[in-house]
Design an enzyme around this catalytic site. Structure first.
Site, PDB file in Angstrom:
ATOM      1  N   GLU A   1      -6.639   4.553   8.124  1.00  0.00           N
ATOM      2  CA  GLU A   1      -6.400   5.964   7.798  1.00  0.00           C
ATOM      3  C   GLU A   1      -7.607   6.590   7.104  1.00  0.00           C
ATOM      4  O   GLU A   1      -7.798   7.803   7.142  1.00  0.00           O
ATOM      5  CB  GLU A   1      -5.127   6.085   6.941  1.00  0.00           C
ATOM      6  CG  GLU A   1      -3.882   5.827   7.790  1.00  0.00           C
ATOM      7  CD  GLU A   1      -2.695   5.283   7.028  1.00  0.00           C
ATOM      8  OE1 GLU A   1      -2.687   5.330   5.789  1.00  0.00           O
ATOM      9  OE2 GLU A   1      -1.768   4.788   7.702  1.00  0.00           O
TER      10      GLU A   1
ATOM     11  N   SER B   1       3.905  -2.442  10.334  1.00  0.00           N
ATOM     12  CA  SER B   1       5.352  -2.536  10.578  1.00  0.00           C
ATOM     13  C   SER B   1       5.956  -3.875  10.137  1.00  0.00           C
ATOM     14  O   SER B   1       6.874  -4.393  10.764  1.00  0.00           O
ATOM     15  CB  SER B   1       5.676  -2.247  12.049  1.00  0.00           C
ATOM     16  OG  SER B   1       5.322  -0.910  12.366  1.00  0.00           O
TER      17      SER B   1
ATOM     18  N   HIS C   1      -9.294   1.033   5.181  1.00  0.00           N
ATOM     19  CA  HIS C   1      -8.026   1.233   5.890  1.00  0.00           C
ATOM     20  C   HIS C   1      -8.262   2.169   7.079  1.00  0.00           C
ATOM     21  O   HIS C   1      -9.079   3.095   6.987  1.00  0.00           O
ATOM     22  CB  HIS C   1      -6.981   1.824   4.932  1.00  0.00           C
ATOM     23  CG  HIS C   1      -5.598   1.763   5.497  1.00  0.00           C
ATOM     24  ND1 HIS C   1      -5.168   2.645   6.459  1.00  0.00           N
ATOM     25  CD2 HIS C   1      -4.568   0.922   5.254  1.00  0.00           C
ATOM     26  CE1 HIS C   1      -3.913   2.340   6.785  1.00  0.00           C
ATOM     27  NE2 HIS C   1      -3.530   1.302   6.066  1.00  0.00           N
TER      28      HIS C   1
ATOM     29  N   GLU D   1      -4.985  -5.068  10.600  1.00  0.00           N
ATOM     30  CA  GLU D   1      -3.953  -4.051  10.819  1.00  0.00           C
ATOM     31  C   GLU D   1      -4.221  -3.306  12.127  1.00  0.00           C
ATOM     32  O   GLU D   1      -4.999  -2.339  12.146  1.00  0.00           O
ATOM     33  CB  GLU D   1      -3.946  -3.035   9.670  1.00  0.00           C
ATOM     34  CG  GLU D   1      -3.647  -3.631   8.318  1.00  0.00           C
ATOM     35  CD  GLU D   1      -3.092  -2.575   7.358  1.00  0.00           C
ATOM     36  OE1 GLU D   1      -1.994  -2.785   6.840  1.00  0.00           O
ATOM     37  OE2 GLU D   1      -3.745  -1.532   7.158  1.00  0.00           O
TER      38      GLU D   1
ATOM     39  N   ASN E   1       0.875  -1.173   0.000  1.00  0.00           N
ATOM     40  CA  ASN E   1       0.000   0.000   0.000  1.00  0.00           C
ATOM     41  C   ASN E   1       0.912   1.223   0.000  1.00  0.00           C
ATOM     42  O   ASN E   1       1.522   1.531   1.019  1.00  0.00           O
ATOM     43  CB  ASN E   1      -0.891  -0.040   1.254  1.00  0.00           C
ATOM     44  CG  ASN E   1      -1.720   1.223   1.420  1.00  0.00           C
ATOM     45  OD1 ASN E   1      -1.775   2.064   0.514  1.00  0.00           O
ATOM     46  ND2 ASN E   1      -2.355   1.368   2.570  1.00  0.00           N
TER      47      ASN E   1
ATOM     48  N   GLY F   1       3.091   1.906  10.935  1.00  0.00           N
ATOM     49  CA  GLY F   1       4.091   2.976  10.814  1.00  0.00           C
ATOM     50  C   GLY F   1       4.844   3.276  12.098  1.00  0.00           C
ATOM     51  O   GLY F   1       5.507   4.314  12.200  1.00  0.00           O
TER      52      GLY F   1
ATOM     53  N   LYS G   1       0.090   4.270  -0.185  1.00  0.00           N
ATOM     54  CA  LYS G   1      -0.523   5.455   0.440  1.00  0.00           C
ATOM     55  C   LYS G   1      -0.266   6.689  -0.445  1.00  0.00           C
ATOM     56  O   LYS G   1      -0.286   6.561  -1.662  1.00  0.00           O
ATOM     57  CB  LYS G   1       0.007   5.624   1.872  1.00  0.00           C
ATOM     58  CG  LYS G   1      -0.141   4.318   2.685  1.00  0.00           C
ATOM     59  CD  LYS G   1       0.145   4.450   4.152  1.00  0.00           C
ATOM     60  CE  LYS G   1      -0.050   3.108   4.835  1.00  0.00           C
ATOM     61  NZ  LYS G   1       0.123   3.149   6.280  1.00  0.00           N
TER      62      LYS G   1
HETATM   63  P1  13P Z   1       3.405   0.131   7.627  1.00  0.00           P
HETATM   64  O1  13P Z   1       3.864  -1.153   6.971  1.00  0.00           O
HETATM   65  O2  13P Z   1       4.158   1.324   7.165  1.00  0.00           O
HETATM   66  O3  13P Z   1       3.353  -0.011   9.123  1.00  0.00           O
HETATM   67  O4  13P Z   1       1.889   0.382   7.135  1.00  0.00           O
HETATM   68  C1  13P Z   1       0.977  -0.649   7.195  1.00  0.00           C
HETATM   69  C2  13P Z   1      -0.234  -0.243   6.470  1.00  0.00           C
HETATM   70  O5  13P Z   1      -0.940   0.667   6.885  1.00  0.00           O
HETATM   71  C3  13P Z   1      -0.542  -0.933   5.208  1.00  0.00           C
HETATM   72  O6  13P Z   1      -1.831  -0.670   4.786  1.00  0.00           O
END
Ligand code: 13P
Length: 248
Positions: free
Chosen positions: A97, A209, A95, A165, A9, A171, A11
């Site tokens: 976010e 992560s 997601h 997740e 992803n 992150g 983003k």
């Molecule tokens: P990270 O791998 O940067 O922690 O992000 C995970 C994520 O949100 C994938 O959708």
């Protein structure tokens, strides 16, 4: 048998110069195509060029969100049909976010997932608990409720993938422990079966992560069918190492 599935992803990262990274990832996807499914969800602005550059390889391209309607007066939004038209094969829905930054509810997620599958897009439906819920020992109840309310009425293992997740792991460099992930993945399968699906056949990914160093430890657990990767998917070197770790 559930095939391993590794999805990146991107983003809000990536302009035209990132197409060389995609080509490197596509070459790796081709090399493991017999064993592993690989996808990247670049920003929508890159999708069409990405399809032109790596279309025909084993790397599937996807969107990061879609609207629940296929067209209409929704300025700035994008429909599943449009993603499909641009060459997407899947879309990430729900997601955290989007749930937090765009106030998406479980009902929104459910409608978007249905819209995606209606036009033949695979759907990666995300769920995850915040830290305070985990610390209160309420993660499993929270996740079961979130998933049940986010699931479309009908779904099949080839069209729907669940990504677990935990919000506190995204992150942060703090990947969830493998045993905790396995427990949640089992719960997810139970919820899927309870909703009329075949939980044992559905793919369930972990995200938060995941990197080149900790991926092999994750994939050693049968319950974990792959990963949804953020930061470590932006560089071919780290993402390809994760892909290779998933090849049995
Ligand atoms: P990270 O791998 O940067 O922690 O992000 C995970 C994520 O949100 C994938 O959708």
């Amino acid at each position: 048998m559930r095939r391993p599935y590794i999805v990146g992803n991107w983003k809000m990262h990536g302009t035209a110069d990132a197409l060389t990274t995609l080509a490197d990832i596509a070459a790796c996807a081709d090399s493991v195509a017999k064993q592993v499914d690989v996808g990247i969800a670049p920003p929508a602005t890159l999708l069409h060029r990405a399809v032109s550059s790596v279309g025909g390889s084993a790397l599937a391209l996807g969107g990061q969100d879609c609207h629940s309607e296929q067209h209409g007066a929704f300025t700035g939004d994008m429909s599943a049909e449009m993603l499909r038209d641009a060459g997407a094969e899947f879309v990430i829905i729900g997601h955290s976010e989007r749930r937090s930054g765009h106030r998406e509810t479980n009902a929104d997620v459910r409608a978007k997932a249905a819209a995606a599958m209606a036009v033949g897009l695979g759907c990666i439906l995300c769920i995850g608990e915040p830290l305070d819920v985990r610390e209160a020992g309420e993660a499993e109840d929270y996740l079961a409720g979130q998933l049940a309310a986010s699931l479309p009425n009908s779904f099949t293992p080839d069209m729907l993938t669940i990504a677990y997740e935990p919000i506190w792991a995204i992150g942060t460099g703090h990947r969830a422990g493998r045993d905790d992930i396995v427990a949640v993945h089992r719960l997810i399968r139970t919820v899927l079966t309870g909703a009329g699906g075949d939980g044992a056949a559905q793919r369930v990914l972990y995200g938060g992560s995941v990197n080149a160093s900790n991926a092999a430890d994750l994939f050693a657990a049968d319950e974990i069918d792959g990963a949804l990767v953020g930061g470590a998917s932006l560089k071919a070197e780290s993402f390809n190492a994760i892909i290779r770790a998933a090849a049995p």
